[in-house]
Enzyme design. Structure first.
Site, PDB file in Angstrom:
ATOM      1  N   SER A 111       0.793  -1.231   0.000  1.00  0.00           N
ATOM      2  CA  SER A 111       0.000   0.000   0.000  1.00  0.00           C
ATOM      3  C   SER A 111       0.824   1.279   0.000  1.00  0.00           C
ATOM      4  CB  SER A 111      -0.955   0.009   1.199  1.00  0.00           C
ATOM      5  OG  SER A 111      -2.024  -0.878   0.985  1.00  0.00           O
ATOM      6  N   LYS A 114      -0.027   3.507  -2.744  1.00  0.00           N
ATOM      7  CA  LYS A 114      -1.121   4.477  -2.640  1.00  0.00           C
ATOM      8  C   LYS A 114      -0.598   5.910  -2.610  1.00  0.00           C
ATOM      9  CE  LYS A 114      -4.691   1.649  -0.357  1.00  0.00           C
ATOM     10  NZ  LYS A 114      -4.109   0.317  -0.146  1.00  0.00           N
ATOM     11  N   SER A 169      -6.036   2.937   4.827  1.00  0.00           N
ATOM     12  CA  SER A 169      -5.507   2.257   3.641  1.00  0.00           C
ATOM     13  C   SER A 169      -6.611   1.495   2.922  1.00  0.00           C
ATOM     14  CB  SER A 169      -4.365   1.300   4.032  1.00  0.00           C
ATOM     15  OG  SER A 169      -3.515   1.047   2.952  1.00  0.00           O
TER      16      SER A 169
END
Length: 456
Positions: A111, A114, A169
């Site tokens: 993540s 991201k 997340s």
């Protein structure tokens, strides 16, 4: 400001009651289990490629640890028992890489990708714009995805969705924002184009959320470039530094025969629940204190990626960026934070006594085809040569052709976060003397316009 971190494993009496309330609720609301993969415990640990990109300096492409103590200096030794496959410590103000380990090893990012999604999409939509979620928006998420709790048929503001991305997340929030942006495929194309503009040449996105996909990779070096770009944007900084927030739940349905209740804005009354940032250097955890001076950025965890993290922190006017990818030790999910904290401590202590082993390159000129700043025609050897890096380190010069103006803006932005964001929660650490540092920065001269990214 303390010179060593308290972010180490130890019993925590103070968190016994308060921590239970802070952490239990969000954990019950969403799944954060790593994505499934067919990895086997008996497989040998992978080794870095013999030849990696040399973007930012030749030593950054060499396997193993790279550090260069100044002759006669008092640089402390690097922390012991670092198990991460890849890591990098860099100075945000100068762009100098203070030390690294397999910095350009292309690994699954989880993540932390991201950050690239946010840096690409966040400037496109005002935070007060509202959007009603469709069933198709939430399709295509991988099994075991982390979720914030976005529901089909409910309406959310863009600001709410970004809180879901940065704090929890949430892949459901990512996919909803991607749908607003024209779909996952279009968003991924834009992410890869933005990575190219940032000169993050080790990065290839396949999904917008970082979920394990074949061919999806980044590197500690690239994630640092991406984080630096994101932290130049006020909204990005604000979201990354937010510890906890209220997230919209279901609209309260009226009982039979009753009218729909309205809130102060005339909208249907709605439940909310608290979400907390999963960046444990920002929030702390059982056995882990928040890191003094932390101001973001993003963590990740999947089966293939292991645990990954990029963080930014300030101490005594110096701002450092640290990225750690896939620790191999048995410390569990806290291991990535513990190794990051050790590297932050080392970087703050050693910054004046080591020569840079590389630099963070500036973004490419949008009209240059990605070749600005050296290494034309896509040459991965773009950036400063070894002689110039050695000279800069030996002289103690805090300027660099590798994006010093860009990093200067990062420093100012991080100080603003420290004043208004993270330090609003962690009051036990003294505030830096912002006025003194701003006067010092102004005396150093304005930032070069060509190296500055405007805040969004």
């Amino acid at each position: 400001m303390p010179t060593t971190s308290s972010a180490v494993r130890r019993p925590r009496r103070a968190l016994a009651l308060a921590g239970a309330t802070a952490f239990l609720t969000p954990l019950l609301l969403t799944s954060v289990a790593p994505a499934h993969a067919d990895d086997k415990d008996d497989e040998p640990a992978p080794k870095p490629p013999a030849n990696m990109s040399t973007l930012g300096g030749a030593r950054l492409g060499a396997p193993g640890t790279q550090v260069d103590p100044r002759p006669g200096g008092k640089a402390p030794a690097l922390p012991k028992k670092l198990t991460a496959r890849s890591w990098i410590v860099s100075d945000a103000e100068t762009g100098h890489v203070l030390a690294s380990h397999n910095a350009h090893w292309r690994l699954p990012p989880a993540s932390t990708l991201k950050m690239l999604f946010a840096d690409t999409v966040l400037p496109k939509f005002p935070k007060d714009r509202e959007y009603e979620v469709k069933r198709t928006d939430l399709s295509g998420m991988g099994e075991g995805s982390s979720l914030v709790g976005v529901k089909e048929g409910q309406t959310y503001s863009v600001g709410d969705l970004w809180l879901g991305v940065f704090l929890r997340s949430g892949n459901d929030a990512v996919h909803t924002l991607a749908a607003m942006n024209g779909g996952v495929e279009k968003t991924v194309r834009e992410m890869n184009a933005h990575a190219e503009q940032l000169r993050a040449q080790d990065t290839h996105a396949v999904s917008p959320d970082g979920y394990d996909r074949a061919g999806q990779v980044s590197s500690a070096y690239d994630l640092t470039l991406i984080a630096r770009s994101g932290m130049l944007k006020k909204d990005f900084r604000d979201y990354a530094a937010t510890v906890r927030a209220k997230f919209p739940g279901e609209v309260k349905k009226p009982k039979k025969g009753e009218k729909q209740k309205k809130d102060a804005d005339g909208k249907p009354e709605r439940e909310t629940f608290e979400i907390q940032n999963t960046n444990r250097l920002l929030t702390g955890d059982f056995g882990l204190d928040p890191y003094p001076g932390i101001a973001g950025v993003k963590n990740g965890s999947t089966t293939k990626a292991g645990n990954t993290f990029t963080g930014v922190a300030e101490r005594d006017g110096r701002v450092l960026l640290v990225t750690v990818m896939h620790p191999e030790g048995g410390a569990g999910h806290l291991g990535v934070y513990e190794e990051t904290a050790k590297l932050f401590d080392w970087g703050f202590a050693a910054a004046d006594d080591v020569r840079p082993v590389g630099e963070l390159v500036p973004p490419a000129d949008p009209g240059s085809g990605g070749d600005a700043g050296g290494g034309g025609n896509g040459d991965p050897k773009g950036g400063a040569d070894e002689a110039s890096l050695t000279s800069a380190g030996a002289s103690g010069d805090h300027s660099s052709g590798g994006g010093a103006g860009t990093a200067f803006a990062v420093t100012a932005g991080c100080l603003a976060v420290l004043a208004l964001g993270a330090y609003g929660v962690h009051r036990r650490w003294p505030l830096p003397d912002l006025g003194r540092m701003r006067r010092h920065q102004q005396a150093a001269g304005p930032r070069p316009e060509g190296d500055r990214t405007p805040e969004k």
